[in-house]
Enzyme design. Structure first.
Site, PDB file in Angstrom:
ATOM      1  N   GLU A  56      -6.788  13.211 -55.994  1.00 29.18           N
ATOM      2  CA  GLU A  56      -6.788  11.880 -55.403  1.00 29.18           C
ATOM      3  C   GLU A  56      -6.383  11.924 -53.928  1.00 29.18           C
ATOM      4  O   GLU A  56      -6.914  11.177 -53.099  1.00 29.18           O
ATOM      5  CB  GLU A  56      -5.821  10.961 -56.168  1.00 29.18           C
ATOM      6  N   CYS A  88       0.550  10.321 -57.672  1.00 27.96           N
ATOM      7  CA  CYS A  88      -0.742   9.866 -57.158  1.00 27.96           C
ATOM      8  C   CYS A  88      -0.965   8.383 -57.422  1.00 27.96           C
ATOM      9  O   CYS A  88      -1.680   7.718 -56.670  1.00 27.96           O
ATOM     10  CB  CYS A  88      -1.867  10.687 -57.778  1.00 27.96           C
ATOM     11  N   ALA A 166     -16.354  51.164 -82.174  1.00 23.61           N
ATOM     12  CA  ALA A 166     -16.251  52.544 -81.679  1.00 23.61           C
ATOM     13  C   ALA A 166     -16.797  53.484 -82.742  1.00 23.61           C
ATOM     14  O   ALA A 166     -16.939  53.114 -83.919  1.00 23.61           O
ATOM     15  CB  ALA A 166     -14.799  52.902 -81.368  1.00 23.61           C
TER      16      ALA A 166
END
Length: 374
Positions: A56, A88, A166
């Protein structure tokens, strides 16, 4: 209820918010667009870094006097408390906004509706819920930490077509191709912490860090000094961590987690960026719920890169939210090592619930993203 302009501008705010996803943690990703009475964008911004101005602030600084009487579109409820930056909500009031459209309320207990109440008390028209589902997707980790008290957990896996990680002798470099390994670097860059087990450390001596040179296209969006190394977490229940492990000498923080105290002699060898944590054990292994509760103090998202046992434990204990599987076009055979160690399920109804979210090619490999749970 929502106009075409409303939807367009909130969509723009959501797009802006995504720009901060590699740099804002542990704060949420937030975007803001300010629009005048004629539907023209006069200011916009996004939260770029924790401790820096919120979205903001960037937007109203760009708008200047044009913010007065305008409408602000914000992806998350404006904060109402003093942290590292002022609230804000107060700033939007001071700028003289006429209307504020919010995608979703903030689940942070320090906010949780207070920002909306402050704006309304000042006479500002406040609407919420626009594109709320899209806004939630911006911050799965932050929302998990605030709503469930634990981070959002992603388990990363790599396997052959026949589900092996693996060969029987342990050889696994490399099952997947370079593009998939590059993609893993970007996954790490998104994560607050990367968790592995001591067996992986003893077998591979991994770095478990983000290597900027291997981020591919992300290098064009992110400067090297903006890169935040994730916390490296090693689960080492019996204190087997070697003082010579590669990751202990790398930049960034490392956390060694055990079920007993490390010897004083080992502790004296550790650099300042390596910390130790002792947690309770469950059947001789670290309590994963306690680990996530501890990490939730500062971590939104956790990436698990480990062997079959630890990855399986996160899944079987319902502590994993998402799987990312890189499937290579290789067949390793019946004697290869299995992908996961899971309980011996007796009924199909007992299986973990999986939902395929995304499937895409990454180089020669196939990447599957699956959501765990209902």
């Amino acid at each position: 209820m929502w106009s075409t302009i409303d939807i367009t501008m909130m969509s723009r705010a959501i797009m802006l918010a995504r720009r901060g996803r590699y740099t804002t943690r542990p704060n949420p990703n937030v975007g803001c667009v300010i629009v005048d009475a004629n539907g023209v964008i006069v200011g916009e911004g996004w939260h770029q870094r924790a401790g820096g101005p919120h979205a903001e602030v960037h937007a109203w600084r760009m708008a200047g006097d044009k913010a007065r009487g305008a409408t602000a579109y914000v992806t998350l409820e404006p904060c109402s408390h003093y942290g590292r930056t002022p609230p804000c909500a107060n700033g939007l009031i001071a700028q003289g906004l006429k209307r504020v459209v919010i995608a979703m309320t903030d689940p942070n207990p320090q906010v949780a509706g207070r920002g909306i109440a402050m704006l309304q008390a000042a006479g500002i028209d406040v609407c919420s819920g626009l594109l709320a589902d899209e806004a939630r997707k911006l911050n799965p980790g932050f929302l998990s930490r605030m709503e469930r008290g634990r981070p959002y957990v992603t388990v990363k896996l790599a396997a052959s077509l026949d589900g092996k990680t693996a060969l029987a002798n342990g050889e696994s470099k490399w099952i997947t191709g370079p593009a998939a390994r590059e993609d893993v670097q970007r996954l790490r860059a998104l994560s607050c912490a990367v968790v592995t087990g001591i067996d992986t450390v003893l077998a591979d001596d991994p770095s478990m860090n983000v290597r900027y040179q291997q981020l591919g296209y992300l290098q064009q969006q992110l400067d090297e000094d903006e890169l935040i190394q994730p916390l490296r977490v090693v689960l080492d229940s019996r204190c087997r961590m070697p003082a010579t492990a590669r990751m202990l000498s790398l930049p960034g923080q490392t956390l060694l987690v055990s079920c007993q105290a490390y010897p004083a002699e080992f502790m004296r060898t550790l650099p300042a960026n390596v910390q130790c944590l002792q947690l309770p054990d469950v059947a001789g292994r670290i309590d994963l719920s306690a680990l996530l509760q501890y990490l939730a103090t500062s971590c939104n998202s956790v990436l698990v890169e480990a062997g079959a046992t630890l990855c399986g434990a996160f899944i079987s204990n319902a502590l994993a939210d998402e799987l990312v599987l890189y499937q290579a076009p290789k067949i390793l055979g019946a004697s290869g090592r299995n992908l996961l160690q899971l309980p011996q399920y007796q009924q199909l109804s007992d299986l973990p619930s999986l939902q395929l979210i995304e499937q895409r090619k990454v180089g020669v490999d196939n990447r599957l993203t699956l959501k765990l749970g209902d």
